[in-house]
Write a protein that holds these residues in place. Sequence first.
Motif, PDB file in Angstrom:
ATOM      1  N   GLN A   1       0.786  -1.353  -0.360  1.00  0.00           N
ATOM      2  CA  GLN A   1       0.333  -0.058   0.261  1.00  0.00           C
ATOM      3  C   GLN A   1       0.583   1.333   0.033  1.00  0.00           C
ATOM      4  OE1 GLN A   1      -2.159   0.147   3.569  1.00  0.00           O
ATOM      5  NE2 GLN A   1      -2.759   2.086   3.344  1.00  0.00           N
ATOM      6  N   ILE A   2       1.061   2.111  -1.122  1.00  0.00           N
ATOM      7  CA  ILE A   2       1.578   3.487  -1.241  1.00  0.00           C
ATOM      8  C   ILE A   2       0.280   4.600  -0.518  1.00  0.00           C
ATOM      9  CG2 ILE A   2       2.821   4.885  -2.839  1.00  0.00           C
ATOM     10  CD1 ILE A   2       3.517   2.731  -4.436  1.00  0.00           C
ATOM     11  N   ASP A   3       0.668   5.256   0.413  1.00  0.00           N
ATOM     12  CA  ASP A   3      -0.988   5.413   1.516  1.00  0.00           C
ATOM     13  C   ASP A   3      -0.002   6.966   2.035  1.00  0.00           C
ATOM     14  OD1 ASP A   3      -3.011   6.396   1.450  1.00  0.00           O
ATOM     15  OD2 ASP A   3      -3.577   4.517   1.626  1.00  0.00           O
ATOM     16  N   ALA A   4      -0.817   7.936   2.378  1.00  0.00           N
ATOM     17  CA  ALA A   4      -0.079   8.816   3.056  1.00  0.00           C
ATOM     18  C   ALA A   4      -0.626   8.620   5.027  1.00  0.00           C
ATOM     19  CB  ALA A   4      -0.496  10.437   2.985  1.00  0.00           C
ATOM     20  N   HIS A   5      -1.632   7.157   4.001  1.00  0.00           N
ATOM     21  CA  HIS A   5      -3.006   7.404   5.877  1.00  0.00           C
ATOM     22  C   HIS A   5      -2.267   5.771   5.740  1.00  0.00           C
ATOM     23  CE1 HIS A   5      -4.976  10.738   3.849  1.00  0.00           C
ATOM     24  NE2 HIS A   5      -4.006  11.655   4.700  1.00  0.00           N
ATOM     25  N   LEU A   6      -2.817   5.269   7.213  1.00  0.00           N
ATOM     26  CA  LEU A   6      -3.112   3.748   7.411  1.00  0.00           C
ATOM     27  C   LEU A   6      -4.490   2.940   6.700  1.00  0.00           C
ATOM     28  CD1 LEU A   6      -1.952   3.847  10.925  1.00  0.00           C
ATOM     29  CD2 LEU A   6      -0.758   2.709   9.259  1.00  0.00           C
ATOM     30  N   ASP A   7      -5.203   3.521   6.747  1.00  0.00           N
ATOM     31  CA  ASP A   7      -6.622   3.736   6.310  1.00  0.00           C
ATOM     32  C   ASP A   7      -7.122   1.897   6.817  1.00  0.00           C
ATOM     33  OD1 ASP A   7      -6.816   5.117   4.752  1.00  0.00           O
ATOM     34  OD2 ASP A   7      -7.017   4.148   2.668  1.00  0.00           O
TER      35      ASP A   7
ATOM     36  N   GLY B   1      -2.520 -11.635   3.647  1.00  0.00           N
ATOM     37  CA  GLY B   1      -1.028 -12.227   4.412  1.00  0.00           C
ATOM     38  C   GLY B   1      -0.635 -10.920   4.937  1.00  0.00           C
ATOM     39  N   GLY B   2       0.725 -10.499   4.940  1.00  0.00           N
ATOM     40  CA  GLY B   2       1.269  -9.707   5.389  1.00  0.00           C
ATOM     41  C   GLY B   2       0.775  -8.362   4.042  1.00  0.00           C
ATOM     42  N   VAL B   3       0.579  -6.972   5.103  1.00  0.00           N
ATOM     43  CA  VAL B   3       0.262  -5.703   4.931  1.00  0.00           C
ATOM     44  C   VAL B   3       2.033  -5.119   5.125  1.00  0.00           C
ATOM     45  CG1 VAL B   3      -0.369  -3.596   4.858  1.00  0.00           C
ATOM     46  CG2 VAL B   3      -1.904  -5.808   5.036  1.00  0.00           C
TER      47      VAL B   3
END
Length: 331
Positions: free
Chosen positions: A167-173, A199-201
């Motif tokens: 995930q490429i993101d400014a926020h965790l969501d 599985g992993g994030v």
Amino acid sequence: MPLFTPPPPPEPRGDMPFTGIATFARAPLVTGLADLQADFAVFGIPFDCGIGYRPGQRLAPRAIRDLSTRFALPWGSGNPGYWDIGDDRQYLQGVRLADVGDVDPLYFDLGHLDASAAALVGGIAAAGAVPVGLGGDHSVTFPVIRALAPLFAEGAPLAGRQLQIVQIDAHLDFTDAVSGFARSNSSPIRRASELPFVGGVTVLGVRGVRTNVAAYRAALDRGNRVVLMRTIREQGLAAALTALPAGESVYITLDIDGLDPAICPGTSSPEPEGLTYGETRAILQAVAARNRVVGFDVVEVNPYLDPGHQTCLLAARLALEMMAFVAGGQA
């Protein structure tokens, strides 16, 4: 004698970016998945009912497609691809791309959206193509990932494996719920992480002054790898690349607010000091080189907030480059 005799009409070329139907990168439009023969299939998710601030992401699939015509190629076996001067490589040569239309939204009916996503995305995967989604707010990532479940079912090609999310993101969501609602754009990765085949994030580029503390602790407790934007600035891009999975089946979700708003202003929740285009490209390239990418989306583009259409153009380019990295290139 006639005053003017018109010449015979020329054979239509259709290769100017501003002519014809604006499918993604002028790929052929395929309306029946039974006829899908492609390496990648682009689809839109024009839905923004999960947004909590400034809506408009429902218009992004159409806007991104429009700007993507700048990167048109004659997709198929005769496709020459493009040469990247920086990498000194020929990308996308012979690659087959199709545009299969949109997941069907119906106001706030999540059941309808989920069923449509399952049919369209599941059909793409069943045909052996990599689904490439154009959001839409980030809540759409959950039903898209869930639609990939058949790939991991017993007897399927990835049975016994687990899907890794990058995930490429400014926020965790990763918020559990907002005012009791569990399907906002603050929760898609939390919901996806509850799926048995996920599985992993790994989330890269997190920053901002409104991070949900409970969500952050829940992400760490689950074992998610959280790479802060500050860490990347202090330690360099290597801090992001070393956190990436290797040798796994991966879904990449690119929230456009992961990039700096100076280059991607067209998003509803911009955060200063984000990733550059070059850093984002390097992350996509590294993920594709190390893993099997089974799906990708770019979300949270808001055309209403995009002066000069630069965010839509960059979203189209990053989607195209992701496909190029997954397909590999000729030196």
